[in-house]
Design an enzyme around this catalytic site. Sequence first.
Site, PDB file in Angstrom:
ATOM      1  N   SER A 116     -10.120  -0.463   6.507  1.00  0.00           N
ATOM      2  CA  SER A 116      -9.566  -0.263   5.173  1.00  0.00           C
ATOM      3  C   SER A 116      -8.870  -1.463   4.557  1.00  0.00           C
ATOM      4  CB  SER A 116      -8.605   0.929   5.182  1.00  0.00           C
ATOM      5  OG  SER A 116      -9.313   2.123   5.379  1.00  0.00           O
ATOM      6  N   SER A 131      -9.583   1.986   2.385  1.00  0.00           N
ATOM      7  CA  SER A 131      -8.697   2.802   1.582  1.00  0.00           C
ATOM      8  C   SER A 131      -7.631   1.990   0.852  1.00  0.00           C
ATOM      9  CB  SER A 131      -8.016   3.854   2.459  1.00  0.00           C
ATOM     10  OG  SER A 131      -7.224   3.239   3.452  1.00  0.00           O
ATOM     11  N   LYS A 162       0.838  -1.205   0.000  1.00  0.00           N
ATOM     12  CA  LYS A 162       0.000   0.000   0.000  1.00  0.00           C
ATOM     13  C   LYS A 162       0.869   1.250   0.000  1.00  0.00           C
ATOM     14  CE  LYS A 162      -3.811   2.210   2.507  1.00  0.00           C
ATOM     15  NZ  LYS A 162      -4.730   2.138   3.667  1.00  0.00           N
TER      16      LYS A 162
END
Length: 546
Positions: free
Chosen positions: A213, A187, A111
């Site tokens: 997320s 996210s 990420k």
Amino acid sequence: MSVVRLSDTLTVSAEQVNETAAQLGVKVPDGDVESYRILLSGLDACVAQIEAEDDYFPPLDLERFPRTDVHYPTPEENAKEHNAWAYKVHIASTNPVDQAGPLAGLTVAVKDNVNIATVPSLLGTDIFAEPYIPEYDATIVTRLLRAGATIVGKSACENFSLSPNSFTNAHANVQHPLAPGYSAGGSSSGSAALLTGDKPIVDLAIGGDQGGSIRLPASYCGIVGLKPTFGLVPYTGIAPLSSIVDHTGPMTTNVLDNAKLLSAIAGKDGLDDRQLDAPNFGLDYYTPLLEYLEDPKAAVKGMRIGLLKESLEVHVLDPRVRDKVKGAAELFKALGAEVVDVSIPMHLLGPTIWTVANRQAVAELALRGQNPVRHGVHDTPLTRKLAHWTQEMFEKTQLHNPAVTASFLGGQFVRETYPGITDKAINLSRKLRDTYEAAFAAYNVDVLLLPCTPTIGNYTFKLEDSVFAKAAKTVGVTLNTTPMNVSGHPAICIPMGMLPIIEAGREQDAHIKLPIGMQIMGGLWQEAKIYRAALAFEKSYDWREL
């Protein structure tokens, strides 16, 4: 606070003394201004000494972990892979021992809030004139490489990691691989998209979870995502949102890979003070699962599973999702588990606790770089980039993700209007933690079963939509995920079926089915039990047919 030194020269003016006092809402008496000039000049001299020193980051071994082909993918290149990349890179260990590790031969996407030295961190935003380029690798990056993994890029994330939907990245919206235009979840949207479908683009991915997320995109995309117990995986070298809910963890296409990835990254690193109660590095969640492959039912035989009553009562829950979870409970019974109803009324207060406990921290820490005095590694260059917001930065951010600017304003509002309320909410987060733990004991259950997202992924908003219209797309999405962030409990999301689209205004898509996930929540540090239940379900049923 003692005076360490006095400066030979006064570097702070009377105007600066008065301006500083005004920022605090006070006024220094005229006769005392000169004294404060002397004292603050002494502080200024201390700052100058610190500025003259080199910063102190964890060591970086570029010979062992060389990085090549660092590049920002072209829009055309990225569009072919769901707009799921922030940056591309190739990193693999040159050490033969690493090359034979448990993740050997597997590709990983990390990420974009995770530090990879020399590779820009975009953080899903376009407000920086120059991107933040980390000078050291996050602990989990080093651990991945030592385990033999090949890191192939940084997956796109939502704007400041503050959206449950995949519509807010300032560079390009991450697309749902099964239905472009629909949310892949946020996210950790890019990580999920890269794993979705019959031909995943990567083998493994890392996500972040401060409000769901990891689990939300896992639910929307039909993959497996685990939010570990708070502190189990070191957060060193990862852009924070709020230090009481910062989690990072594994995202994979199946349960076994998830356990293997967690084993590679879990355990204390000696740097992250979130890990005070965490076990040491060297845990193995993977090997114990192998004994159940021939008979998956054995993984849950005799296990007592609680169906969390309040999780089925959240106000935006699609009745079809409620039915799927109840159906999954019956399927667990068929595998030999005992399923009982469990009531934890405080679960419904969890999202409110999360909101109030973290809004000020998000506004100050994540968005303005106002790090509290905490042990560990601080990302000084990023802090400086965030120190001063301009009107242009605010408007750019609002355009793509008004959740960020609402948090920005909300944090200041809470701070000035309700002094002490954040402290009370943090205290209540401990009460929520203790309440869950008490329920596990009182009902004598091994894990709890509950929905993840209340619906399947929804359709994107338009940039020209109002702030409220954009925000409306997020209402209620995290009601069953945020409680575990403030309590610290581990929870996995695994797919439990598919549902046809019934969104108003999208009647033309009624023929499309999208995945929906369920959560399996465990007691603190009980990831092994969660994996057993998840493996039994995954190996016994084809979720695409449920």
